[in-house]
Design a protein around this motif. Structure first.
Motif, PDB file in Angstrom:
ATOM      1  N   HIS A   1     -12.483 -22.981 -15.788  1.00 42.02           N
ATOM      2  CA  HIS A   1     -13.308 -21.770 -15.879  1.00 42.02           C
ATOM      3  C   HIS A   1     -12.650 -20.691 -16.752  1.00 42.02           C
ATOM      4  O   HIS A   1     -11.431 -20.697 -16.943  1.00 42.02           O
TER       5      HIS A   1
ATOM      6  N   ASN B   1      -6.851 -14.034 -12.180  1.00 46.36           N
ATOM      7  CA  ASN B   1      -6.013 -14.504 -13.302  1.00 46.36           C
ATOM      8  C   ASN B   1      -5.529 -13.278 -14.081  1.00 46.36           C
ATOM      9  O   ASN B   1      -4.364 -13.164 -14.458  1.00 46.36           O
TER      10      ASN B   1
ATOM     11  N   CYS C   1      -4.742 -17.378  -6.882  1.00 48.32           N
ATOM     12  CA  CYS C   1      -6.137 -17.264  -6.462  1.00 48.32           C
ATOM     13  C   CYS C   1      -6.547 -18.365  -5.475  1.00 48.32           C
ATOM     14  O   CYS C   1      -7.078 -18.066  -4.410  1.00 48.32           O
ATOM     15  N   GLY C   2      -6.329 -19.631  -5.813  1.00 49.43           N
ATOM     16  CA  GLY C   2      -6.716 -20.726  -4.917  1.00 49.43           C
ATOM     17  C   GLY C   2      -8.175 -20.646  -4.506  1.00 49.43           C
ATOM     18  O   GLY C   2      -9.064 -20.594  -5.345  1.00 49.43           O
TER      19      GLY C   2
ATOM     20  N   LYS D   1       2.198 -13.212  -8.836  1.00 54.00           N
ATOM     21  CA  LYS D   1       3.105 -14.283  -9.261  1.00 54.00           C
ATOM     22  C   LYS D   1       4.554 -13.815  -9.438  1.00 54.00           C
ATOM     23  O   LYS D   1       5.467 -14.484  -8.960  1.00 54.00           O
TER      24      LYS D   1
ATOM     25  N   HIS E   1     -10.888 -26.144 -12.177  1.00 53.10           N
ATOM     26  CA  HIS E   1      -9.791 -25.178 -12.105  1.00 53.10           C
ATOM     27  C   HIS E   1      -8.517 -25.834 -12.659  1.00 53.10           C
ATOM     28  O   HIS E   1      -8.501 -27.047 -12.890  1.00 53.10           O
TER      29      HIS E   1
ATOM     30  N   VAL F   1       0.130 -19.986 -19.567  1.00 49.68           N
ATOM     31  CA  VAL F   1      -0.136 -20.310 -18.158  1.00 49.68           C
ATOM     32  C   VAL F   1       1.163 -20.727 -17.486  1.00 49.68           C
ATOM     33  O   VAL F   1       1.499 -20.281 -16.381  1.00 49.68           O
TER      34      VAL F   1
HETATM   35  C1  DG2 Z   1      -4.916 -20.626 -10.608  1.00 51.92           C
HETATM   36  C2  DG2 Z   1      -3.782 -21.553 -10.955  1.00 51.92           C
HETATM   37  O1  DG2 Z   1      -6.059 -21.418 -10.547  1.00 51.92           O
HETATM   38  O2  DG2 Z   1      -2.565 -20.973 -10.841  1.00 51.92           O
HETATM   39  O3  DG2 Z   1      -5.147 -20.527  -8.230  1.00 51.92           O
HETATM   40  O4  DG2 Z   1      -4.202 -18.822  -9.240  1.00 51.92           O
HETATM   41  O5  DG2 Z   1      -7.707 -22.312 -12.226  1.00 51.92           O
HETATM   42  O6  DG2 Z   1      -8.535 -21.211 -10.162  1.00 51.92           O
HETATM   43  O7  DG2 Z   1      -7.426 -19.838 -11.969  1.00 51.92           O
HETATM   44  P1  DG2 Z   1      -7.488 -21.148 -11.249  1.00 51.92           P
HETATM   45  C3  DG2 Z   1      -4.726 -19.932  -9.251  1.00 51.92           C
HETATM   46  P2  DG2 Z   1      -1.244 -21.732 -11.356  1.00 51.92           P
HETATM   47  O8  DG2 Z   1      -1.121 -23.034 -10.603  1.00 51.92           O
HETATM   48  O9  DG2 Z   1      -1.436 -21.994 -12.862  1.00 51.92           O
HETATM   49  O10 DG2 Z   1      -0.109 -20.805 -11.095  1.00 51.92           O
END
Ligand code: DG2
Length: 305
Positions: free
Chosen positions: A11, A17, A23-24, A131, A236, A296
């Protein structure tokens, strides 16, 4: 060869982000930049299909999280296709060739199937945390192990304090707050009839485990039915890494070196005459994919990646 073409996409940039926050399963929305990335992705796919005399993707897939849905809806506007959204509660009930059509009868519409199996991995107690703070707390090795190793898994989230997005009446985001999670409601139907226990944290191995049955029994089976066998999957970071691991046969060890940039389409070709053997993969904008995958990887290490 007789080629099946899959367009894989992470996405566009989400609000979390942008904030450099894990985020998960938090349901963050796209930023304006994220929507622009979605439009640009659609243009790249359109151009690619035109040059290669292919039809536009004949079916689309997203997770149950808003950021993938907004991405595909924005892309459909560019494609001038009307998305026909359908939540998949039980993938075993999908009738290949009828529910989704063996070929798109109405060329102005595109079926979009949505499943929690394409969700980002559940990021456990790291969800909602910045992070750089997590990096500081865990140290570089552990931070990268949990983020990228096949077995890396964050501590479980406290289910009474999940981060929820707040909205005004118009549905626009007004920020995020920690409170009782509502995901039991959102995912209830998927789980009520099956032996699925919703995760409170996941490793990449666990994402592969929940995603693979959907890939084999729905995505690949349906794609075989279409003339040109092309589909668009918007997932994702972790669900795209899982798809690549399975389709390309990347080893448990090598998968830790794979990073997926937001909003740049990846073309994966499989050989239909040879048991869907992996042929090749490439980004439609390889230069910016390389730069952004690197960014990333370094998230958390630099202030404004
Ligand atoms: C990111 C990935 O997932 O984080 O969950 O923060 O694709 O839903 O934006 P997404 C998140 P990283 O594993 O790259 O730290």
């Amino acid at each position: 060869p007789n080629v099946m073409t899959l367009f894989l996409l992470r996405h566009g940039q989400s609000e979390l982000n942008h904030e450099n926050i894990f985020c998960g399963w938090i349901d963050a929305k796209l930023t304006e930049k994220g929507k622009e990335q979605a439009r640009h992705s659609a243009q790249l796919i359109k151009q690619y299909c035109k040059t290669n005399h292919l039809q536009l993707p004949q079916i689309g897939y997203t997770s149950r999280l808003i950021r993938t849905q907004q991405t595909i809806e924005t892309m459909c506007e560019e494609f001038k296709l009307e998305p026909q959204l359908q939540v998949v509660y039980n993938f075993k009930k999908i009738k290949v060739g009828s529910d989704c059509g063996s070929n798109r009868k109405d060329a102005t519409k595109i079926p979009i199937l949505q499943t929690w199996r394409l969700n980002e991995r559940h990021y456990g107690s790291w969800q909602g945390q910045r992070k750089p703070n997590v990096l500081k707390e865990y140290g570089k090795d552990k931070y990268m192990f949990i983020r990228r190793d096949y077995e890396g898994k964050p501590p479980p989230v406290d289910l009474t304090r999940e981060m929820i997005q707040q909205e005004n009446e118009k549905g626009s985001s007004t920020g995020y707050e920690f409170k009782e999670p509502n995901r039991q409601i959102k995912y209830e139907l998927e789980c009520s009839n099956h032996d699925i226990v919703l995760p409170d944290s996941e490793s990449l191995r666990e994402v592969v485990y929940r995603l693979n049955p959907f890939l084999q029994n729905v995505i690949l089976k349906l794609a075989k039915q279409y003339d040109e066998s092309s589909c668009l999957i918007v997932g994702h970071g972790s669900s795209v890494r899982s798809l690549l691991k399975i389709l390309e046969g990347i080893s448990d060890d090598d998968i830790k070196n794979v990073d997926i940039p937001n909003g740049i389409p990846l073309v994966v070709e499989l050989d239909k005459n040879n048991g869907l053997k992996f042929i090749r993969k490439f980004y439609l904008d390889p230069e910016s994919a390389k730069i952004n995958a690197e960014k990333v990887r370094n998230e958390g290490f630099v202030k404004n990646p």
